[in-house]
Enzyme design. Sequence first.
Site, PDB file in Angstrom:
ATOM      1  N   ASP A 133       1.114  26.858  13.502  1.00 16.51           N
ATOM      2  CA  ASP A 133       0.252  28.286  13.602  1.00 16.51           C
ATOM      3  C   ASP A 133      -0.741  28.200  12.757  1.00 16.51           C
ATOM      4  O   ASP A 133      -1.657  29.057  12.684  1.00 16.51           O
ATOM      5  CB  ASP A 133       1.219  29.378  13.619  1.00 16.51           C
ATOM      6  CG  ASP A 133       2.119  29.646  14.931  1.00 16.51           C
ATOM      7  OD1 ASP A 133       1.575  29.042  15.572  1.00 16.51           O
ATOM      8  OD2 ASP A 133       3.248  29.993  14.720  1.00 16.51           O
ATOM      9  N   HIS A 155       8.230  33.573  14.727  1.00 12.88           N
ATOM     10  CA  HIS A 155       8.170  32.622  15.546  1.00 12.88           C
ATOM     11  C   HIS A 155       6.562  32.561  16.144  1.00 12.88           C
ATOM     12  O   HIS A 155       5.723  32.441  15.188  1.00 12.88           O
ATOM     13  CB  HIS A 155       9.174  32.601  16.691  1.00 12.88           C
ATOM     14  CG  HIS A 155       9.274  31.584  17.617  1.00 12.88           C
ATOM     15  ND1 HIS A 155       8.966  30.422  17.304  1.00 12.88           N
ATOM     16  CD2 HIS A 155       9.967  31.685  18.919  1.00 12.88           C
ATOM     17  CE1 HIS A 155       9.191  29.718  18.154  1.00 12.88           C
ATOM     18  NE2 HIS A 155       9.814  30.172  19.339  1.00 12.88           N
ATOM     19  N   SER A 200      12.515  30.670  20.998  1.00  8.71           N
ATOM     20  CA  SER A 200      12.436  30.823  22.418  1.00  8.71           C
ATOM     21  C   SER A 200      13.333  29.790  23.418  1.00  8.71           C
ATOM     22  O   SER A 200      13.812  30.208  24.419  1.00  8.71           O
ATOM     23  CB  SER A 200      10.822  30.690  22.649  1.00  8.71           C
ATOM     24  OG  SER A 200      10.460  29.578  22.175  1.00  8.71           O
ATOM     25  N   ARG A 243       1.251  18.919  14.515  1.00  2.44           N
ATOM     26  CA  ARG A 243       0.505  19.831  15.439  1.00  2.44           C
ATOM     27  C   ARG A 243      -0.747  20.301  14.619  1.00  2.44           C
ATOM     28  O   ARG A 243      -1.865  20.401  15.232  1.00  2.44           O
ATOM     29  CB  ARG A 243       1.297  20.917  16.041  1.00  2.44           C
ATOM     30  CG  ARG A 243       2.352  20.196  17.090  1.00  2.44           C
ATOM     31  CD  ARG A 243       3.484  21.511  17.439  1.00  2.44           C
ATOM     32  NE  ARG A 243       4.192  21.823  16.430  1.00  2.44           N
ATOM     33  CZ  ARG A 243       5.122  22.824  16.575  1.00  2.44           C
ATOM     34  NH1 ARG A 243       5.235  23.264  17.852  1.00  2.44           N
ATOM     35  NH2 ARG A 243       5.855  23.393  15.627  1.00  2.44           N
ATOM     36  N   HIS A 290       8.944  26.042   7.660  1.00  3.12           N
ATOM     37  CA  HIS A 290       9.648  25.836   8.829  1.00  3.12           C
ATOM     38  C   HIS A 290      11.141  25.665   8.704  1.00  3.12           C
ATOM     39  O   HIS A 290      11.674  25.272   7.698  1.00  3.12           O
ATOM     40  CB  HIS A 290       8.950  24.533   9.408  1.00  3.12           C
ATOM     41  CG  HIS A 290       9.231  24.313  10.859  1.00  3.12           C
ATOM     42  ND1 HIS A 290      10.519  23.893  11.514  1.00  3.12           N
ATOM     43  CD2 HIS A 290       8.456  24.901  11.788  1.00  3.12           C
ATOM     44  CE1 HIS A 290      10.460  23.948  12.771  1.00  3.12           C
ATOM     45  NE2 HIS A 290       9.199  24.440  13.098  1.00  3.12           N
TER      46      HIS A 290
HETATM   47  N1  NMX Z   1       5.984  32.596   2.718  1.00  2.00           N
HETATM   48  C1  NMX Z   1       6.741  33.303   1.777  1.00  2.00           C
HETATM   49  N2  NMX Z   1       8.019  33.091   1.976  1.00  2.00           N
HETATM   50  C2  NMX Z   1       8.745  32.137   2.656  1.00  2.00           C
HETATM   51  C3  NMX Z   1       8.042  31.156   3.519  1.00  2.00           C
HETATM   52  C4  NMX Z   1       6.540  31.608   3.571  1.00  2.00           C
HETATM   53  N3  NMX Z   1       5.721  31.002   4.297  1.00  2.00           N
HETATM   54  N4  NMX Z   1       8.739  30.680   4.181  1.00  2.00           N
HETATM   55  C5  NMX Z   1      10.036  30.932   3.944  1.00  2.00           C
HETATM   56  N5  NMX Z   1      10.019  31.911   3.044  1.00  2.00           N
HETATM   57  C6  NMX Z   1      11.008  32.495   2.224  1.00  2.00           C
HETATM   58  C7  NMX Z   1      11.903  33.052   3.476  1.00  2.00           C
HETATM   59  O1  NMX Z   1      11.390  34.183   4.067  1.00  2.00           O
HETATM   60  C8  NMX Z   1      13.558  33.283   2.969  1.00  2.00           C
HETATM   61  O2  NMX Z   1      13.382  34.236   2.152  1.00  2.00           O
HETATM   62  P1  NMX Z   1      14.759  35.230   1.972  1.00  2.00           P
HETATM   63  O3  NMX Z   1      15.944  34.330   1.640  1.00  2.00           O
HETATM   64  O4  NMX Z   1      14.272  36.192   0.882  1.00  2.00           O
HETATM   65  O5  NMX Z   1      14.767  35.745   3.336  1.00  2.00           O
HETATM   66  C9  NMX Z   1      13.284  31.848   1.895  1.00  2.00           C
HETATM   67  O6  NMX Z   1      12.030  31.544   1.802  1.00  2.00           O
HETATM   68  C10 NMX Z   1      14.343  30.675   2.566  1.00  2.00           C
HETATM   69  O7  NMX Z   1      13.364  30.452   3.944  1.00  2.00           O
HETATM   70  P2  NMX Z   1      13.654  28.789   4.397  1.00  2.00           P
HETATM   71  O8  NMX Z   1      14.938  28.403   4.369  1.00  2.00           O
HETATM   72  O9  NMX Z   1      12.502  28.078   3.531  1.00  2.00           O
HETATM   73  O10 NMX Z   1      12.958  29.061   5.845  1.00  2.00           O
HETATM   74  P3  NMX Z   1      13.738  29.682   7.280  1.00  2.00           P
HETATM   75  O11 NMX Z   1      14.079  28.500   8.080  1.00  2.00           O
HETATM   76  O12 NMX Z   1      14.690  30.779   6.759  1.00  2.00           O
HETATM   77  O13 NMX Z   1      12.464  30.298   7.934  1.00  2.00           O
HETATM   78  C11 NMX Z   1      10.257  30.438   8.795  1.00  2.00           C
HETATM   79  C12 NMX Z   1      11.430  29.494   8.562  1.00  2.00           C
HETATM   80  C13 NMX Z   1       9.293  29.710   9.418  1.00  2.00           C
HETATM   81  C14 NMX Z   1      10.537  31.567   9.498  1.00  2.00           C
HETATM   82  C15 NMX Z   1       9.465  30.758   7.575  1.00  2.00           C
HETATM   83  O14 NMX Z   1       8.973  29.732   6.785  1.00  2.00           O
HETATM   84  C16 NMX Z   1       8.418  31.751   7.665  1.00  2.00           C
HETATM   85  O15 NMX Z   1       8.600  33.150   7.628  1.00  2.00           O
HETATM   86  N6  NMX Z   1       7.350  31.169   7.614  1.00  2.00           N
HETATM   87  C17 NMX Z   1       5.895  32.157   7.864  1.00  2.00           C
HETATM   88  C18 NMX Z   1       6.251  32.563   9.231  1.00  2.00           C
HETATM   89  C19 NMX Z   1       5.662  31.528  10.198  1.00  2.00           C
HETATM   90  O16 NMX Z   1       4.843  30.508   9.910  1.00  2.00           O
HETATM   91  N7  NMX Z   1       6.234  31.607  11.275  1.00  2.00           N
HETATM   92  C20 NMX Z   1       5.915  30.460  12.331  1.00  2.00           C
HETATM   93  C21 NMX Z   1       6.737  29.327  12.576  1.00  2.00           C
HETATM   94  C22 NMX Z   1       6.409  28.242  13.657  1.00  2.00           C
HETATM   95  N8  NMX Z   1       6.338  28.872  14.947  1.00  2.00           N
HETATM   96  O17 NMX Z   1       5.404  28.818  15.737  1.00  2.00           O
HETATM   97  O18 NMX Z   1       7.389  29.334  15.537  1.00  2.00           O
HETATM   98  C1  MLT Z   2       7.984  25.865  17.502  1.00  2.00           C
HETATM   99  O1  MLT Z   2       7.289  25.291  17.947  1.00  2.00           O
HETATM  100  O2  MLT Z   2       9.119  26.235  18.324  1.00  2.00           O
HETATM  101  C2  MLT Z   2       8.263  26.122  16.089  1.00  2.00           C
HETATM  102  O3  MLT Z   2       7.661  25.327  15.318  1.00  2.00           O
HETATM  103  C3  MLT Z   2       9.642  26.866  15.519  1.00  2.00           C
HETATM  104  C4  MLT Z   2      10.859  25.872  15.845  1.00  2.00           C
HETATM  105  O4  MLT Z   2      10.727  24.845  15.905  1.00  2.00           O
HETATM  106  O5  MLT Z   2      11.813  26.321  15.061  1.00  2.00           O
END
Ligand code: NMX
Ligand code: MLT
Length: 443
Positions: free
Chosen positions: A383, A273, A243, A328, A319
């Site tokens: 979250d 996100h 964002s 947080r 993350h």
């Molecule tokens: N559950 C299952 N798989 C996961 C998770 C999780 N919580 N976190 C990461 N992975 C997977 C991810 O999907 C990826 O798979 P692929 O290569 O098959 O696409 C692999 O692990 C490597 O990802 P990472 O390098 O660990 O994470 P990345 O930096 O790409 O993504 C998030 C970060 C936050 C998008 C990821 O951890 C996620 O999808 N978490 C669950 C959704 C979430 O909680 N989002 C909120 C973030 C905070 N916010 O408020 O913005």
């Molecule tokens: C945020 O607060 O924006 C989330 O934790 C996602 C991020 O920092 O990439």
Amino acid sequence: MATLQERLADLIPEWRAEKGKVLKEYGDKVLTNATVAQAFGGMRGIKGMICDTSVVYPDDGEHGPGGLYIRNHHLLSKELEDMWPEQTFCLLCTGEIYDRDHDIIKNYMGEMDRRSQIPQYVYDVLEAMPPDSHPMCMLDTAILVMQRESSFKQGYDAGMTKPDYWLPMLDDSMNLLAKLPGIAAAVYRLRYNKGDYINWTPGLDWGANYANMLGLNDPTGNFAKLMRLYLHFHCDHEGGNVSANTCHTVGSALSDAYYSVSAGLNGLAGPLHGLANQECLDWIIQTIEKFGGVPSEDQVREYAFETLRAGKVIPGYGHAVLRVTDPRFTGFNAFGRQYLPNDPVFKTVDNVFKVVPKVLEEFSAERVANGKNPIANFWPNVDAGSGALLYHYGLEEFEYYTVLFSVSRAMGMLSQLVWNRAVGTALTRPKSVSMEWVAKNAK
Ligand code: NMX
Ligand code: MLT
């Protein structure tokens, strides 16, 4: 009486001088080397922008504990304890902490009262939207429709010069922030048939005003307390998150605050996100329903593996930057322990926290054995726990949760826009390359 604008007018020449000095001394130093994998991988880890409002440290280290530092203060440090969002926004903008009785805060709160009136056409637009619209779509539309109010746009059209750009950007920021809680509360009341809109109460702070306009029963005042904490905790997370980065890019074309913030929030509405907060509580409630009450640690483990093996993510965990428990999450957990220790949803969040990091670690090893990427971070993010607290106080409509996140995150995006206009950040325009180019040149 000192105002935020006057204080910024004192500080901005210093920032401009500092930028000049940094550029002169370090302008030709290399920040980062980017690999092909990083270019495909969402630019993770590439240091390619400057943001002074906050920094996220992935781990504990010399700087102190990992996580969010707002203007060099760790989120859970003593100095930021019990901070109201008004103080948070002024801190983001100036780097200075003001007590609640400081002239700058009193004046800022007066400005919020003065600017809080929402134009009738915003309600008309919201009421004309399909009744099943997502609350985030309603919020972002309401912000965008107010673009005609922009002081920045008017100043630009009238020939304002670059050194003055920050002034109407601050004016737009204060107008938008003053109206956002009322608009967000109107989205809630309209979308979920809660009755008439509730007006802003002059003299009441931003967080308590928002809580009040939502119209939930709050005899103890603890929901208002939670809202202040919630709005403080979600305010900013450096410059690269989806964002903030989107808002920055749109703003870099000299689009005004309404265009930029609305664009940024469209990114926050994605499930990877900010939308993860609605998905998180949904997952927690599903767990409770599946096992007929607060699940045991073994049951959480079973359901977590079931989710992962179905190819889904566990929302609220992992993350892009953090490699420790998000402070947080820790802060919200402390609130839960103090105010609702026996709440079944909160207890489930706590059980999930005990189990899921280990499950993700094991699942990551399985993924690697099957030739996939490891999961980089097993710990909870912002979250994972906030929804349980909102649910406890009667805010049960999960789909609304990202709107709360948005109201807060607008402070970060707007303070970043003011800073960018103040120091004259350039148009964002990275270079892309084709796959053919990589194949030819990466050799
Ligand atoms: N559950 C299952 N798989 C996961 C998770 C999780 N919580 N976190 C990461 N992975 C997977 C991810 O999907 C990826 O798979 P692929 O290569 O098959 O696409 C692999 O692990 C490597 O990802 P990472 O390098 O660990 O994470 P990345 O930096 O790409 O993504 C998030 C970060 C936050 C998008 C990821 O951890 C996620 O999808 N978490 C669950 C959704 C979430 O909680 N989002 C909120 C973030 C905070 N916010 O408020 O913005
Ligand atoms: C945020 O607060 O924006 C989330 O934790 C996602 C991020 O920092 O990439």
